[in-house]
Each structure stands twice: as C-alpha cells, then as structure tokens.
Scaffold this motif. Structure first.
Motif, PDB file in Angstrom:
ATOM      1  N   TYR A 148      -7.106   7.251  -0.336  1.00 30.80           N
ATOM      2  CA  TYR A 148      -8.139   6.569   0.437  1.00 30.80           C
ATOM      3  C   TYR A 148      -8.193   6.974   1.911  1.00 30.80           C
ATOM      4  O   TYR A 148      -9.214   6.767   2.559  1.00 30.80           O
ATOM      5  N   ASP A 183      -7.411   8.563  -9.199  1.00 31.52           N
ATOM      6  CA  ASP A 183      -8.654   9.225  -8.803  1.00 31.52           C
ATOM      7  C   ASP A 183      -9.063  10.218  -9.890  1.00 31.52           C
ATOM      8  O   ASP A 183      -8.367  11.205 -10.154  1.00 31.52           O
ATOM      9  N   ALA A 196      -1.728   5.653  -2.239  1.00 29.85           N
ATOM     10  CA  ALA A 196      -2.965   5.040  -1.747  1.00 29.85           C
ATOM     11  C   ALA A 196      -3.389   5.668  -0.430  1.00 29.85           C
ATOM     12  O   ALA A 196      -4.595   5.858  -0.185  1.00 29.85           O
ATOM     13  N   LEU A 231     -12.796  -0.832   0.409  1.00 30.69           N
ATOM     14  CA  LEU A 231     -12.900   0.103  -0.713  1.00 30.69           C
ATOM     15  C   LEU A 231     -14.213   0.041  -1.477  1.00 30.69           C
ATOM     16  O   LEU A 231     -14.430   0.893  -2.358  1.00 30.69           O
ATOM     17  N   TRP A 276       0.885  -1.188   0.000  1.00 31.89           N
ATOM     18  CA  TRP A 276       0.000   0.000   0.000  1.00 31.89           C
ATOM     19  C   TRP A 276       0.918   1.231   0.000  1.00 31.89           C
ATOM     20  O   TRP A 276       1.558   1.535   0.996  1.00 31.89           O
ATOM     21  N   GLN A 297     -15.310   3.479  -5.840  1.00 33.55           N
ATOM     22  CA  GLN A 297     -14.761   3.067  -4.565  1.00 33.55           C
ATOM     23  C   GLN A 297     -15.129   4.099  -3.502  1.00 33.55           C
ATOM     24  O   GLN A 297     -15.756   5.121  -3.809  1.00 33.55           O
ATOM     25  N   THR A 308     -13.657   6.154   0.298  1.00 36.84           N
ATOM     26  CA  THR A 308     -12.515   6.462   1.141  1.00 36.84           C
ATOM     27  C   THR A 308     -12.798   6.039   2.580  1.00 36.84           C
ATOM     28  O   THR A 308     -13.888   5.561   2.907  1.00 36.84           O
ATOM     29  N   ARG A 309     -11.810   6.253   3.430  1.00 39.80           N
ATOM     30  CA  ARG A 309     -11.991   5.949   4.846  1.00 39.80           C
ATOM     31  C   ARG A 309     -13.121   6.772   5.434  1.00 39.80           C
ATOM     32  O   ARG A 309     -13.869   6.299   6.301  1.00 39.80           O
TER      33      ARG A 309
END
Length: 727
Positions: A259, A334, A255, A275, A251, A301, A303-304
């Motif tokens: 994310y 993205d 990333a 995701l 990762w 997808q 994100t957190r």
C-alpha cells in the motif's frame, strides 16, 4: 521462562499419479548436497532470538519426502504419520489423479484429519477454476496453486516457506497455549492473593510481589510474541489488524510494500479512509464477518499513490478471552498483475478463435468469389454493349474488392503480411468519401480535399482502406445528431528537428492524412486507452474495441505513426503519417488487354468439391480450346485418372475437400504417375497451403479467387514445362 523448544520437521508428501513427477520433486527437494545454512529464515530467527543456528552438518538440512500415487494412499500416509507423532508439514497434490480422488477431494479429506497441513495444488490443466476451488475448499489460507511445468526455484521457495510457516504455527500455538495457561493460573493466584490481602498485610505484600512477578512474566511473553510477529513481516502478503471501529492496530512490512504507507503513518487511523474509494463490497464483507466470523473474496483497494489494486482478501474475526468480538485480522494478497495476465490469456484465446473462424470464412468466401470473377470475365468476352460492359466492370471490381477484404481478414486474424504496392492516397480518400456519402446519415456532411501533387506511398491499399474506413466509422458514431466529416491529405518533409519535437518517425518525406469530425470528442483518460485491444466506449454489441488497435497495427507495419487530438464537445482529429515517395502519382495510360493463351485440345481434369467452381472453370477452359473432365472429390478423380491417364494432360485440384483432400489426392496421383502435371488451388491462400502443395510434389499453386488470366497462364506454363522425371 525458557524459550519454546524449536520444532524440527521437514517432512513433505507428494501425491501424484505420475511417478516421474515424484522423481522430479525428489531431485529438487532432496539434492545430493545442500549448502550449509540453506534456510535464510532460520538465520533471521537466530538473529532475533539469539539462538544459535541449527548445526546439522556442513551439508545443511534437506527435506524428508514421501510419495503417494492416489489421494486415498496419501491420506493413509498422513493418518499413519499422525499416529507416529511425525506429521507432515505440507503436501504437493496433483489436481487430476484418475481413477481415484482428484486434488480437490484429496485436499478436503486430508484437512478433515490434519487441518494444519499446508497444501499446494499442482496442475497443468484444471477441471476447476480458482473461484471454484475457493468455494469447495475451506479454509483457503493454506492453499496455493503451482503450475506445471515446475520452476525449481519456485518449488524450493514454496517448500521452504510453507515448511517454515507450519513450524512457526506449531510454535505459536504452543506459545499461545502456554500463555493462556499461565494467564489463567496467575489470575487464580491473584484472586487468592487479593482475598488474603484483606485479612493480612503480609498476604497483601505477597500479593503485590506475585503481581509484580506476573507483570514481568507477561512482559517477557509479550516481547516473545512481538519477536514471533516480526517473522510475519517476511511474507509478501499485507497483514492488517483493526478494531471493530476499523482503526488499524497492526500493519506488517508486507502491507507497507503493497500500500505504500508505513506502520507509523497508519496506526490508529481508520482503514476505510485509507484503502477504499467504493465501500459497498467492504461493508458487505464486514457484515459477513460479524455473522460468520470469516470472509474470503476479491475486493478493490487503492494505494497511497492512488493506484488501484485488486486483492484476494482472507478476513477473520478476532475474539477476546470472553468470546466477544474485538477486532478483524485481514490477510490481503495483491492479485492485480495476476488478473491482468488472466485477461491477456483470455484475449489471446479469443484471438485464436477469431483466427480459426476467419480461416473458415475466407475459404468459403473465396470459393464463392471464384465463379463470380470468372463468370464476369466470360461474359465480357461475349458482351458488346458498352453499358453492359460498365455493369460487368462494376461487378468485377466489387468482387475483387471482396477478395481483398478476405485477404485483409486473414491479415488481421493470422498476422499475414499484405501485398505492398504503390498507393495513390488521393484515390483512397475519394473512394472513402463516396462510401461515406452513400451510407452515412444525410445529417453528416462528408468532404475531401486532396492536392493534385500529392505524393504516393508504398503499402497495401486494402489495409489502408480499412484504416480510413475505421476512422470514418468512429467519426460517424461520434456525431449521432449530425455534423461535418473532413478528409484531407498533404505532403510533409520531416527534418531532424521536427522528428525530435514530434517524438516519432524518421527524417524524410511523408504523406499526412487528416480525418476530422465535429462530434462529441474524448476526455484525456479515454484517449490514453483508445488503442488498447477490446477497449471501447460504445454500448454493448455496438463495438468490439478492435478497430483502432488494428488500425494502429497496420500503420506501424507501414512504418508510419498516428496522432490524435480531441476536446470534449469540440470534435476529434486523427493524423496518419505514412512514409512517402517524393514524386507525384503519374497519370495511368490505358493499356490494351493482353491476349490470353489458348489450349490445343488438351484434356484437363478439374477436381473441386464446389459445383459452381467446377462449372465455370469448365466453361472457361472449353472457351479457350481445352477439353475438361470434372471430379467432385479426390476418390472420384483417382478413378477418372486411372481409366484415362493417357489422355489427361494436367490436373487442377482444390486443396481442401471432403472425403479425400488435396494433399492426399496429389500423393495418390503421384503414386500412379510420377510424371503427372498438377496445379493446386485453395480458397485459404496462405503460405502454409502453398508449402503443403510443394511438399506433395506440386510446384504450381494458385490462390482462390483466381482470374481467367491466372488460370490460363498457369495451364500454359505447366503444359510447356518438361514433365518431372520419376525418382
């Protein structure tokens, strides 16, 4: 083991049929002086590996740039460079290069002989969409798009980054080849050592030592590999490696930025759980990878923080030394903001098309309304029956309302400002109530409550009428099974405290209009988006998504604001706040009609391509003491004026006609007689048409549909003015 030798190659190729583009690239990529240590990436690499930064002189490194004007010529240069062992690292390729290959075919030909070359497609207008380029060009991880005109910083960033990427790839290939060779060699040695150990303890000791050295060497190689991988953290793309169970094993920093999770938080966890909220596309992509070893496409997808992303994904199946699948390498870009910009661009194009269509509709409708308005006024002069006069007044008011709607159409499509007058809001509400009762389903009860002392507002009545009608139509659509629609208004004085609590407006008097229904209501997530252009909850074909956004724009142009309250299942209430004049509307007194000016036998040349307009204007003018000549276009008008110039007192000409339009006709008439009196008219009543008439030497302009009073008053003004002296 010695570090892999550093590959120094900054050769670039420009393929473009425009020599000026070559020169522009050279100015950017081969400046006269370059600051020392220009490459930040080289300094980072020196810090990681302990190598000294390159010392090519105080001026630093520059690019070596070659140029080609056609794809075939560029391909020949690349083939020659490969033969000379001096390959190019990247190429900027124009997408359109007549008469030879275009950028897509050129790229395909180049990658057939030089698959490692990084390519940037340069375009100001492309015959291909991005999706078409993706379909036609594989692989896609070496293709970028650069929009003309170029930004110097963007070109430099692309050149430095892609050149460095090429260099790292070549060094990485060398390292991997070296590692593979060493592993195979050591494996054979270990096998031989193990066989020897069976026969001899000495050989067993030697095998052990050989194994220890091998492990140390492998550890050094893995350390070197990790250091090389650290450079991947500098990319903005999210690079993720997972095993076949989709558990994350790598990762990068990109990333983390995309994310929001750190590597420590995600290593060992399953990517789908982090995701994705919808798995159909993901499962289809995984199936494609297993079957074809790669997949490219767009996928949604999260994100957190739960924000939705749209990424351009380039996924590759990883295999072990035995050729068996062992994981998936994902490079995700993205493109959420990029897609939003594309949508905004498409919406802007759509609005431009609407504006063009609105202009044409406005011109045709105004031409159609002109004879209606003037014919009604002509009939009023002859009608004596009060009932007949009532019918004519109804027709007159409806035609004027249609003219107002045409002006509003132009206001919406072209951003034209409406006419500001004192507006009695109560009258608008009563008129809307009448329209709703006549047109809405009988299961919807419509009522209004307007106080007698309601203040007036300054604004465009047609625009405010549209706002109220839009709100009522939305209320009607929210009550398919029937309900109650309530219209009301009240006076409100907002002080500093009220403004502070409300968050909008300025202290002072306001008229507050309420439109309330008992319909289905809206949830909070819908309320947040109802004022976005083209957003609608209605079925396809039943709503454009422009009603509320247009209404909000009109209210803001009147220095007001709008509030909405809604509860699912309990209805919706809209509150329109408009700055008011703190006085009640006076009762209008009936004024006797002004006497219309008459002619004294002057001859008027009427030029218009609409036969109905010509005929009704002729009847009006003859009824008020003028003689009239008719012409259907500019060329016919010139012929008439040439033969009867001494008799013609004034020319009334339309601005938009076939064969010879108004400006051309005016210019030709002015060349025949500089002192000629001309009145210009147009069904597209915009400031640009008035400006065209002024530039053509005409100071009198009337907008269609014009009334008898406007026409006669303009003629009287022009005839009484002194003729313009020749220049």
């Amino acid at each position: 083991m010695q570090p892999a030798p550093r590959i120094a190659n900054r050769r670039l190729l420009i393929i473009d049929d425009n020599p000026a583009i070559h020169e522009d690239f050279r100015k950017i990529l081969v400046p006269e002086t370059v600051p020392a240590h220009a490459s930040g990436i080289e300094e980072d690499e020196a810090a990681i590996f302990g190598d000294a930064p390159p010392t090519s002189g105080a001026a630093g490194e520059v690019f070596e740039v070659d140029s080609a004007s056609q794809g075939q010529e560029g391909l020949d240069l690349i083939r020659k460079a490969l033969e000379e062992k001096r390959p190019y690292t990247m190429a900027f390729v124009d997408v359109r290069m007549p008469p030879g290959w275009d950028g897509i075919e050129t790229t395909r030909q180049i990658w057939a002989i030089c698959p490692d070359l990084q390519v940037v497609i340069c375009t100001a207008y492309s015959d291909y969409s991005w999706n078409e380029m993706q379909v036609q060009i594989k692989p896609r991880d070496r293709l970028l798009i650069l929009k003309k005109p170029f930004d110097t910083v963007e070109v430099l960033q692309l050149a430095n980054a892609l050149t460095e990427k090429w260099r790292l790839q070549q060094e990485f290939k060398g390292l991997m080849n070296d590692l593979e060779a060493r592993v195979q060699l050591r494996t054979k040695e270990l096998e031989s050592s193990m066989e020897e150990a069976v026969r001899s303890r000495e050989k067993e000791r030697q095998s052990f030592e050989s194994l220890r050295h091998e492990m140390e060497e492998r550890g050094r190689l893995e350390k070197r590999f990790r250091e090389q991988a650290a450079l991947l953290d500098k990319t903005t793309d999210a690079i993720v490696v997972s095993d076949l169970d989709h558990r994350i094993t790598y990762w990068n920093k990109g990333a983390e930025r995309v994310y929001g999770w750190t590597a420590e938080e995600v290593i060992g966890r399953r990517a789908p759980e982090l995701l994705y909220r919808e798995f159909t596309t993901f499962e289809s992509a995984v199936a494609s990878i297993i079957k074809t070893s790669e997949w490219t496409g767009e996928i949604k997808q999260v994100t957190r923080a739960g924000a939705k992303l749209l990424v351009e994904a380039r996924w590759t199946l990883l295999r072990n030394s035995a050729g068996q699948p062992q994981g998936i390498l994902a490079i995700n870009t993205d493109i959420t903001e990029k897609k939003k910009l594309e949508q905004q661009f498409l919406r802007a194009q759509r609005m431009d098309s609407i504006g063009t269509l609105a202009g044409g509709i406005a011109h045709d409708l105004n031409n159609a309304l002109t004879p209606i308005l003037m014919s009604v006024e002509l009939l009023k002069l002859r009608e004596k029956d009060p009932k007949g006069m009532t019918v004519l007044s109804t027709i007159d008011n409806s035609a004027k309302r249609g003219a107002g709607m045409v002006r509003q159409l132009l206001t919406f499509a072209s951003g034209l400002e409406g006419k500001q007058v004192v507006v009695q809001v109560g009258h608008l509400l009563k008129e809307i109530e009448k329209i709703a009762n006549e047109t809405f389903l009988k299961t919807i009860q419509v009522s209004s409550n307007v106080p007698a002392d309601l203040w007036t507002v300054q604004g465009d009545p047609t625009q405010l009428h549209q706002v109220l009608l839009n709100l009522c139509v939305n209320a009607r659509d929210a009550m398919p099974g029937g309900g109650r629609l309530s219209l009301s208004a009240c006076n409100l004085v907002m002080d500093e405290k009220y403004v502070g609590l409300n968050g909008e407006g300025n202290p002072g008097p306001y008229v507050v209009i309420q439109v309330k229904d008992t319909g289905t209501g809206m949830p909070p997530e819908v309320i947040e988006r109802i004022f976005e252009p083209f957003f609608t909850t209605k079925e396809l074909g039943k709503g454009t998504g422009l009603g509320l956004s247009t209404s909000l724009g009109i209210i803001k142009s009147h220095h007001g604001f709008l509030h909405v309250d809604s509860t699912p299942g309990a209805g919706t209430r809209f509150l329109v706040y408009l700055p008011a004049q703190a006085v009640s509307a006076p009762v209008a007194e009936a004024c006797p009609p002004a006497e219309l000016p008459r002619g004294n036998g002057e001859l008027v040349l009427v030029v218009d391509d609409e036969a109905d307009v010509r005929q009704v204007v002729q009847q009006i003018l003859e009824a008020f003491g003028y003689w009239v000549l008719l012409a259907a276009d500019g060329s016919e008008a010139l012929a008439m004026y040439t033969s009867r110039r001494d008799e013609i007192a004034v020319v009334l000409t339309d601005m938009m006609m076939p064969v010879m339009d108004g400006p051309a006709t005016i210019q030709a008439l002015k060349s025949l007689d500089p002192q000629i009196r001309i009145i210009a008219a147009s069904g597209l009543s915009t400031s640009s048409n008035a400006a065209k008439a002024t530039r053509a030497g005409v100071n009198h302009f009337i907008a269609k549909p014009y009334t008898t009073h406007t026409l006669l008053q303009s003629l009287n003004t022009v005839l009484q003015a002194e003729p313009a002296l020749p220049a």
